[in-house]
Design an enzyme around this catalytic site. Structure first.
Site, PDB file in Angstrom:
ATOM      1  N   ASP A   1      39.812  23.233   8.347  1.00 30.78           N
ATOM      2  CA  ASP A   1      39.918  22.313   7.224  1.00 30.78           C
ATOM      3  C   ASP A   1      38.495  22.155   6.635  1.00 30.78           C
ATOM      4  OD1 ASP A   1      40.785  20.279   5.586  1.00 30.78           O
ATOM      5  OD2 ASP A   1      41.530  18.987   7.168  1.00 30.78           O
TER       6      ASP A   1
ATOM      7  N   PHE B   1      50.177  19.062   3.611  1.00 27.45           N
ATOM      8  CA  PHE B   1      50.244  18.501   4.961  1.00 27.45           C
ATOM      9  C   PHE B   1      51.183  19.336   5.805  1.00 27.45           C
ATOM     10  CE2 PHE B   1      49.170  14.342   7.055  1.00 27.45           C
ATOM     11  CZ  PHE B   1      49.384  14.846   8.325  1.00 27.45           C
TER      12      PHE B   1
HETATM   13  C1  PRP Z   1      42.386  20.070  14.013  1.00 26.99           C
HETATM   14  C2  PRP Z   1      42.292  21.565  14.270  1.00 26.99           C
HETATM   15  C3  PRP Z   1      40.827  21.799  14.352  1.00 26.99           C
HETATM   16  C4  PRP Z   1      40.242  20.779  13.414  1.00 26.99           C
HETATM   17  C5  PRP Z   1      39.944  21.447  12.096  1.00 26.99           C
HETATM   18  O1  PRP Z   1      42.347  19.410  15.248  1.00 26.99           O
HETATM   19  O2  PRP Z   1      42.964  21.936  15.439  1.00 26.99           O
HETATM   20  O3  PRP Z   1      40.331  21.610  15.668  1.00 26.99           O
HETATM   21  O4  PRP Z   1      41.240  19.768  13.225  1.00 26.99           O
HETATM   22  O5  PRP Z   1      39.375  20.548  11.202  1.00 26.99           O
HETATM   23  P1  PRP Z   1      37.930  20.736  10.575  1.00 26.99           P
HETATM   24  O6  PRP Z   1      37.834  22.126  10.030  1.00 26.99           O
HETATM   25  O7  PRP Z   1      37.921  19.687   9.470  1.00 26.99           O
HETATM   26  O8  PRP Z   1      36.904  20.453  11.619  1.00 26.99           O
HETATM   27  P2  PRP Z   1      42.740  17.878  15.427  1.00 26.99           P
HETATM   28  O9  PRP Z   1      41.499  17.041  15.381  1.00 26.99           O
HETATM   29  O10 PRP Z   1      43.826  17.530  14.447  1.00 26.99           O
HETATM   30  O11 PRP Z   1      43.272  17.799  16.913  1.00 26.99           O
HETATM   31  P3  PRP Z   1      44.531  18.530  17.621  1.00 26.99           P
HETATM   32  O12 PRP Z   1      44.224  20.017  17.610  1.00 26.99           O
HETATM   33  O13 PRP Z   1      44.544  17.967  18.996  1.00 26.99           O
HETATM   34  O14 PRP Z   1      45.768  18.196  16.828  1.00 26.99           O
END
Ligand code: PRP
Length: 184
Positions: free
Chosen positions: A107, A156
């Site tokens: 993201d 989403f």
């Molecule tokens: C999500 C995904 C990445 C991160 C990406 O994890 O798995 O680790 O967000 O976002 P970024 O590019 O903005 O850093 P999340 O924090 O949702 O945790 P999860 O994998 O446990 O659902």
């Protein structure tokens, strides 16, 4: 309660996911075959687990697996994003290891950009990244993954490991959540 009824549309079907995983596994086999180093698939908990499980089954060359867990803070604010390591990687032979970090989605780019630097500082021979999904329009820091399943618009998405409020990870496809679910 039927989780499917909260999904507005299927973005990537089960069949397309399977094809995508096979394609990436072939690229990894081709790129790392005979490297002379150990290949470590490093899944980032929790979102990557479904992709990781399917990917490792399609890779033909020898691999080891491990996991890290991180938490991001301030992802919604441009300046204060930082990453906390909740579960670290412990091994002494990192100089002999090619790490391939496995993510479900990129993201802002903050998590992987931080982790790659961290793992290089720990002494890995090489650090590359694979993500199932990429949302380039959301980048806050410059980051380009080495292997990508699909670039997606800023919607989403849930399923195939991705959650909303810890639910929907079990759906076998990637779908777009109905806005009334998260606006409720
Ligand atoms: C999500 C995904 C990445 C991160 C990406 O994890 O798995 O680790 O967000 O976002 P970024 O590019 O903005 O850093 P999340 O924090 O949702 O945790 P999860 O994998 O446990 O659902």
């Amino acid at each position: 309660m039927d989780l499917n009824s909260d999904v507005e549309k299927v973005l990537i079907s089960e069949n397309r996911l399977a094809e995508t995983v096979r394609r990436i596994a072939q690229e990894i086999d081709r790129d790392y075959a005979g490297s002379g180093y150990k290949l470590l698939l490093l899944g980032i908990l929790k979102g990557s687990v479904v992709f990781m499980g399917d990917l490792m089954k399609q890779i033909k060359i020898p691999v080891e697996i491990d996991f890290m867990k991180v938490s991001s803070y301030g992802r919604s604010t441009v300046s204060s994003g930082s990453v906390n390591i909740l579960l670290d990687l412990y091994r002494k032979d990192l100089a002999q290891v090619d790490i391939l970090v496995v993510e479900d989605i990129i993201d802002s780019g903050r998590t992987l950009s931080y982790l790659c630097e961290y793992l290089k500082l720990k002494g890995a021979h090489s650090v590359k990244t694979v993500t199932l999904l990429d949302k380039p329009s959301r980048r806050e820091v410059e980051f380009t993954p080495d292997y990508v399943g699909a670039e997606i618009p800023d919607e989403f998405v849930v399923g195939y490991g991705l959650d909303y409020a810890e639910q929907y990870r079990t759906l076998p496809y990637v779908g777009v959540l109905k806005p009334e679910v998260y606006n409720a």
